[in-house]
Design a protein around this motif. Structure first.
Motif, PDB file in Angstrom:
ATOM      1  N   GLN A 149      10.316 -29.127  31.259  1.00 36.17           N
ATOM      2  CA  GLN A 149      10.119 -27.702  31.030  1.00 36.17           C
ATOM      3  C   GLN A 149       9.952 -26.951  32.341  1.00 36.17           C
ATOM      4  O   GLN A 149       9.616 -27.540  33.360  1.00 36.17           O
ATOM      5  CB  GLN A 149       8.889 -27.486  30.157  1.00 36.17           C
ATOM      6  N   ASN A 150      10.205 -25.642  32.268  1.00 36.37           N
ATOM      7  CA  ASN A 150      10.030 -24.726  33.403  1.00 36.37           C
ATOM      8  C   ASN A 150      10.859 -25.135  34.618  1.00 36.37           C
ATOM      9  O   ASN A 150      10.382 -25.096  35.748  1.00 36.37           O
ATOM     10  CB  ASN A 150       8.552 -24.596  33.774  1.00 36.37           C
ATOM     11  N   ASN A 151      12.103 -25.545  34.380  1.00 35.22           N
ATOM     12  CA  ASN A 151      13.006 -25.956  35.444  1.00 35.22           C
ATOM     13  C   ASN A 151      14.043 -24.877  35.698  1.00 35.22           C
ATOM     14  O   ASN A 151      14.240 -23.977  34.887  1.00 35.22           O
ATOM     15  CB  ASN A 151      13.726 -27.255  35.038  1.00 35.22           C
ATOM     16  N   LEU A 152      14.758 -25.006  36.815  1.00 37.19           N
ATOM     17  CA  LEU A 152      15.892 -24.152  37.111  1.00 37.19           C
ATOM     18  C   LEU A 152      17.021 -25.053  37.592  1.00 37.19           C
ATOM     19  O   LEU A 152      16.864 -25.804  38.555  1.00 37.19           O
ATOM     20  CB  LEU A 152      15.543 -23.128  38.195  1.00 37.19           C
ATOM     21  N   PHE A 153      18.143 -25.006  36.881  1.00 35.96           N
ATOM     22  CA  PHE A 153      19.270 -25.889  37.167  1.00 35.96           C
ATOM     23  C   PHE A 153      20.489 -25.081  37.583  1.00 35.96           C
ATOM     24  O   PHE A 153      20.726 -23.992  37.075  1.00 35.96           O
ATOM     25  CB  PHE A 153      19.623 -26.721  35.928  1.00 35.96           C
ATOM     26  N   GLY A 154      21.282 -25.658  38.473  1.00 38.07           N
ATOM     27  CA  GLY A 154      22.508 -25.020  38.914  1.00 38.07           C
ATOM     28  C   GLY A 154      23.717 -25.408  38.086  1.00 38.07           C
ATOM     29  O   GLY A 154      24.808 -24.907  38.316  1.00 38.07           O
ATOM     30  N   HIS A 155      23.550 -26.325  37.116  1.00 43.99           N
ATOM     31  CA  HIS A 155      24.677 -26.797  36.311  1.00 43.99           C
ATOM     32  C   HIS A 155      24.156 -27.277  34.961  1.00 43.99           C
ATOM     33  O   HIS A 155      23.065 -27.845  34.873  1.00 43.99           O
ATOM     34  CB  HIS A 155      25.398 -27.938  37.044  1.00 43.99           C
ATOM     35  N   THR A 156      24.947 -27.079  33.913  1.00 46.83           N
ATOM     36  CA  THR A 156      24.533 -27.457  32.561  1.00 46.83           C
ATOM     37  C   THR A 156      24.353 -28.962  32.376  1.00 46.83           C
ATOM     38  O   THR A 156      23.686 -29.381  31.432  1.00 46.83           O
ATOM     39  CB  THR A 156      25.535 -26.945  31.513  1.00 46.83           C
ATOM     40  N   SER A 157      24.929 -29.784  33.249  1.00 47.27           N
ATOM     41  CA  SER A 157      24.755 -31.230  33.111  1.00 47.27           C
ATOM     42  C   SER A 157      23.292 -31.640  33.293  1.00 47.27           C
ATOM     43  O   SER A 157      22.877 -32.691  32.817  1.00 47.27           O
ATOM     44  CB  SER A 157      25.640 -31.981  34.110  1.00 47.27           C
ATOM     45  N   CYS A 158      22.501 -30.808  33.962  1.00 43.97           N
ATOM     46  CA  CYS A 158      21.083 -31.105  34.185  1.00 43.97           C
ATOM     47  C   CYS A 158      20.220 -30.621  33.031  1.00 43.97           C
ATOM     48  O   CYS A 158      19.222 -31.242  32.695  1.00 43.97           O
ATOM     49  CB  CYS A 158      20.612 -30.443  35.471  1.00 43.97           C
ATOM     50  N   GLY A 159      20.598 -29.501  32.442  1.00 38.48           N
ATOM     51  CA  GLY A 159      19.831 -28.885  31.361  1.00 38.48           C
ATOM     52  C   GLY A 159      19.932 -27.377  31.450  1.00 38.48           C
ATOM     53  O   GLY A 159      20.819 -26.840  32.100  1.00 38.48           O
ATOM     54  N   THR A 160      19.000 -26.686  30.820  1.00 36.04           N
ATOM     55  CA  THR A 160      18.971 -25.231  30.873  1.00 36.04           C
ATOM     56  C   THR A 160      17.555 -24.791  31.236  1.00 36.04           C
ATOM     57  O   THR A 160      16.610 -25.537  31.020  1.00 36.04           O
ATOM     58  CB  THR A 160      19.360 -24.611  29.505  1.00 36.04           C
ATOM     59  N   PRO A 161      17.351 -23.598  31.802  1.00 35.17           N
ATOM     60  CA  PRO A 161      18.327 -22.561  32.065  1.00 35.17           C
ATOM     61  C   PRO A 161      19.155 -22.857  33.309  1.00 35.17           C
ATOM     62  O   PRO A 161      18.727 -23.584  34.194  1.00 35.17           O
ATOM     63  CB  PRO A 161      17.466 -21.309  32.273  1.00 35.17           C
ATOM     64  N   VAL A 162      20.333 -22.257  33.358  1.00 33.22           N
ATOM     65  CA  VAL A 162      21.236 -22.407  34.494  1.00 33.22           C
ATOM     66  C   VAL A 162      21.294 -21.080  35.238  1.00 33.22           C
ATOM     67  O   VAL A 162      21.572 -20.043  34.652  1.00 33.22           O
ATOM     68  CB  VAL A 162      22.654 -22.818  34.034  1.00 33.22           C
ATOM     69  N   ALA A 163      21.006 -21.128  36.531  1.00 31.95           N
ATOM     70  CA  ALA A 163      21.067 -19.941  37.383  1.00 31.95           C
ATOM     71  C   ALA A 163      21.120 -20.406  38.834  1.00 31.95           C
ATOM     72  O   ALA A 163      20.769 -21.547  39.145  1.00 31.95           O
ATOM     73  CB  ALA A 163      19.848 -19.052  37.161  1.00 31.95           C
ATOM     74  N   ASP A 164      21.554 -19.543  39.708  1.00 33.69           N
ATOM     75  CA  ASP A 164      21.572 -19.842  41.131  1.00 33.69           C
ATOM     76  C   ASP A 164      20.169 -19.612  41.687  1.00 33.69           C
ATOM     77  O   ASP A 164      19.669 -18.487  41.678  1.00 33.69           O
ATOM     78  CB  ASP A 164      22.578 -18.933  41.838  1.00 33.69           C
ATOM     79  N   PRO A 165      19.495 -20.655  42.189  1.00 38.76           N
ATOM     80  CA  PRO A 165      18.139 -20.482  42.699  1.00 38.76           C
ATOM     81  C   PRO A 165      18.094 -19.820  44.078  1.00 38.76           C
ATOM     82  O   PRO A 165      17.011 -19.571  44.606  1.00 38.76           O
ATOM     83  CB  PRO A 165      17.594 -21.903  42.755  1.00 38.76           C
ATOM     84  N   LEU A 166      19.262 -19.532  44.663  1.00 39.86           N
ATOM     85  CA  LEU A 166      19.353 -18.827  45.944  1.00 39.86           C
ATOM     86  C   LEU A 166      18.621 -19.565  47.062  1.00 39.86           C
ATOM     87  O   LEU A 166      17.919 -18.962  47.873  1.00 39.86           O
ATOM     88  CB  LEU A 166      18.838 -17.395  45.803  1.00 39.86           C
ATOM     89  N   LEU A 167      18.776 -20.875  47.112  1.00 35.19           N
ATOM     90  CA  LEU A 167      18.144 -21.680  48.159  1.00 35.19           C
ATOM     91  C   LEU A 167      18.942 -21.599  49.450  1.00 35.19           C
ATOM     92  O   LEU A 167      20.162 -21.611  49.443  1.00 35.19           O
ATOM     93  CB  LEU A 167      18.057 -23.144  47.726  1.00 35.19           C
ATOM     94  N   GLY A 168      18.247 -21.564  50.562  1.00 34.61           N
ATOM     95  CA  GLY A 168      18.880 -21.637  51.872  1.00 34.61           C
ATOM     96  C   GLY A 168      18.727 -23.034  52.431  1.00 34.61           C
ATOM     97  O   GLY A 168      18.159 -23.921  51.782  1.00 34.61           O
TER      98      GLY A 168
END
Length: 179
Positions: A149-168
Motif C-alpha cells: 500500500q501507499n506506493n508509487l509505480f512507474g509501470h503497471t507491471s509493479c502495481g498501481t497507482p502509476v505516475a512519474d515520481p519525477l526522480l532526479g
C-alpha cells in the motif's frame, strides 16, 4: 543486518551486491552500481538475490545491472526474489537495467523479479519503483503486480497507482549516502 551503509561497484553472477539465502535486513542504506553477470546463461539480482527473508527499509536501489554475454534472460537487475519473502518499506528502486538483446547491447528497465511459479512473495509499502518497458513482454516488475500500500509505480507491471515520481539522479544531500 546491514545498516547505514553503501554497497557499491560489486559483481557476481548472481546477487552482484548481496546474495542471501537466509535472513537479511537492509536499513537506511544504498545499493548502487552493482552487477550480476556471466558469460553464458542469464544473470539474476544486480543489487540483491534473495532466497530467504529479505527486508529493505528507508533504502535506495539504483544503477544496478544484470547481463550475460549470450542470453537475454538476465533479470532482476535491482532485486531478484527466488523464494521466501521480500519486503520493502519507504524504499526507492530506480534506474536498474538488464540486458535485453546481447547482439545489440540493448537494455531494459529491470527493477524487481519474483520467481514464478513458486511461493516467493513481494510486499511493498510506501515505496517508489520507477521504470518503463520499451519491450512489450518485459515490464520492470516481473512476477508482479505486488502486494502492499501507499506506493508509487512507474509501470503497471509493479502495481498501481502509476505516475512519474519525477526522480532526479542520486546526489549527496547531506547524509552519508547519495539519495
Amino acid at each position: 543486518i546491514l545498516s547505514e551503509s553503501t554497497v557499491r561497484d560489486n559483481a557476481s553472477w548472481q546477487g552482484g551486491g548481496i546474495a542471501s539465502n537466509g535472513t537479511l535486513a537492509v536499513v537506511r542504506s544504498a545499493l548502487t552500481d552493482n552487477a550480476a553477470g556471466q558469460p553464458t546463461d542469464g544473470s539474476q539480482g544486480g543489487a540483491i538475490f534473495s532466497a530467504g527473508t529479505t527486508t529493505l527499509v528507508n533504502s535506495t536501489v539504483s544503477g544496478n545491472r544484470a547481463a550475460s554475454g549470450e542470453s537475454s534472460d538476465s533479470t532482476g537487475a535491482g532485486i531478484y526474489v527466488s523464494s521466501g519473502a521480500f519486503t520493502a518499506e519507504s524504499t526507492t528502486i530506480t534506474g536498474n537495467t538488464a540486458l535485453a538483446d546481447p547482439q545489440s547491447g540493448g537494455q531494459r528497465d529491470s527493477a524487481i523479479h519474483r520467481e514464478t511459479p513458486g511461493t516467493a512473495t513481494v510486499t511493498l509499502s510506501r515505496t517508489i519503483v520507477t521504470g518503463t518497458s520499451p519491450i512489450p513482454f518485459f515490464g520492470p516488475c516481473e512476477g508482479g503486480p505486488f502486494a502492499g500500500q501507499n506506493n508509487l509505480f512507474g509501470h503497471t507491471s509493479c502495481g498501481t497507482p502509476v505516475a512519474d515520481p519525477l526522480l532526479g539522479p542520486l546526489h549527496m544531500n547531506g547524509g552519508t549516502t547519495s539519495t
